[in-house]
Enzyme design. Structure first.
Site, PDB file in Angstrom:
ATOM      1  N   SER A 139    -139.692  60.292 -28.524  1.00 26.43           N
ATOM      2  CA  SER A 139    -138.256  60.433 -28.790  1.00 26.43           C
ATOM      3  C   SER A 139    -137.787  59.192 -29.517  1.00 26.43           C
ATOM      4  CB  SER A 139    -137.486  60.591 -27.475  1.00 26.43           C
ATOM      5  OG  SER A 139    -136.090  60.503 -27.675  1.00 26.43           O
ATOM      6  N   TYR A 152    -135.949  57.971 -18.647  1.00 25.20           N
ATOM      7  CA  TYR A 152    -136.314  58.741 -19.835  1.00 25.20           C
ATOM      8  C   TYR A 152    -136.697  57.785 -20.952  1.00 25.20           C
ATOM      9  CZ  TYR A 152    -135.902  62.073 -23.709  1.00 25.20           C
ATOM     10  OH  TYR A 152    -136.152  62.850 -24.812  1.00 25.20           O
ATOM     11  N   LYS A 156    -140.524  57.345 -22.766  1.00 24.07           N
ATOM     12  CA  LYS A 156    -140.715  57.581 -24.194  1.00 24.07           C
ATOM     13  C   LYS A 156    -141.252  56.338 -24.903  1.00 24.07           C
ATOM     14  CE  LYS A 156    -139.527  61.857 -23.956  1.00 24.07           C
ATOM     15  NZ  LYS A 156    -140.501  62.939 -24.170  1.00 24.07           N
TER      16      LYS A 156
END
Length: 241
Positions: A139, A152, A156
């Site tokens: 991401s 998160y 990533k």
């Protein structure tokens, strides 16, 4: 030429489903791997692929899914390790890191990071003679930050480093490992606050076309960023150590 085979995790919905559809359009037979049986089976039927139940957090489940793919379809030429989640389910308020439970922590690490490790550990030995490509979904959060979801962000960042390291370890072989970093894409995990016009929300079809191009043509170790539908993707020049 024999039919090409692809295996996609997190394939029943969102970016994964769009990648499956695009691969099928390109004449590739797809193993649709997910825990979502209803959507996964419907997609596989529509594109002429095979749905395979797969919980990426469990190594045995991943090994079983890859084994079924190999038996029914052949060793994959292309693998898209795509399954990913945010720390809280869609629609629930984000949590300060000190309020994230141990179970939530283990779940996001289990899907986002362990799932890619399990996939890589399983497919690389099978693909080594045949050759092919493995693309990891990271991401743009792995190149910047998502303040509302530090876990998160952390997973990533880890995936970008992991992908680059595995690519370097396989340099000179006929396996290519690379990483895609999508910007905000219209999937079920994107919070409403990130759907505002300034975030240039892309369709899953835009991302799928980029990912399939990376699978087909990307360089080993490439980290490619796509953050707007009306702008070309670009490769990040990360520092060499």
């Amino acid at each position: 030429m024999s039919e090409k085979v692809a295996l996609v995790t997190g394939a029943a919905t969102g970016i994964g489903a769009a990648v499956c559809r695009e691969l099928a359009i390109q004449g590739v037979r797809v193993a649709v791997c997910d825990i979502n049986k209803v959507d996964g089976e419907a997609l596989a039927k529509k594109i002429g692929g095979e749905f395979i139940d797969c919980n990426v957090t469990n190594l045995v489940s991943v090994q079983s899914a890859v084994n079924i793919c190999t038996q029914r379809m052949g060793i994959p030429d292309y693998v898209h390790l795509n399954a990913g989640i945010m720390t809280v389910p869609t629609g629930e308020p984000f949590l300060a890191i000190e309020d994230v439970t141990e179970a939530q922590y283990q779940k996001i690490v289990g899907v986002n990071l362990n799932g890619v490790y399990h996939g890589m550990k399983t497919v690389l030995p099978l693909m080594r003679d045949k050759g092919g490509a493995v693309t990891i979904t990271a991401s743009t959060a792995g190149l910047s930050v998502v303040p509302v979801d530090p876990m998160y962000t952390a997973t990533k960042y880890a995936l970008i480093g992991f992908g680059r390291a595995v690519a370097a370890a396989n340099e000179g072989t006929n396996i290519r490992v690379n990483v895609i970093c999508p910007g905000v894409t219209d999937t079920q995990i994107v919070p409403d606050d990130y759907r505002r016009p300034e975030f240039n929300v892309m369709t899953v079809e835009v991302m799928a076309a980029e990912i399939v191009d990376l699978l087909f043509n990307g360089e080993n170790g490439e980290v490619r960023v796509k953050n707007a539908a009306d702008k070309p993707a670009f490769t990040v020049g990360l520092p060499e150590l």
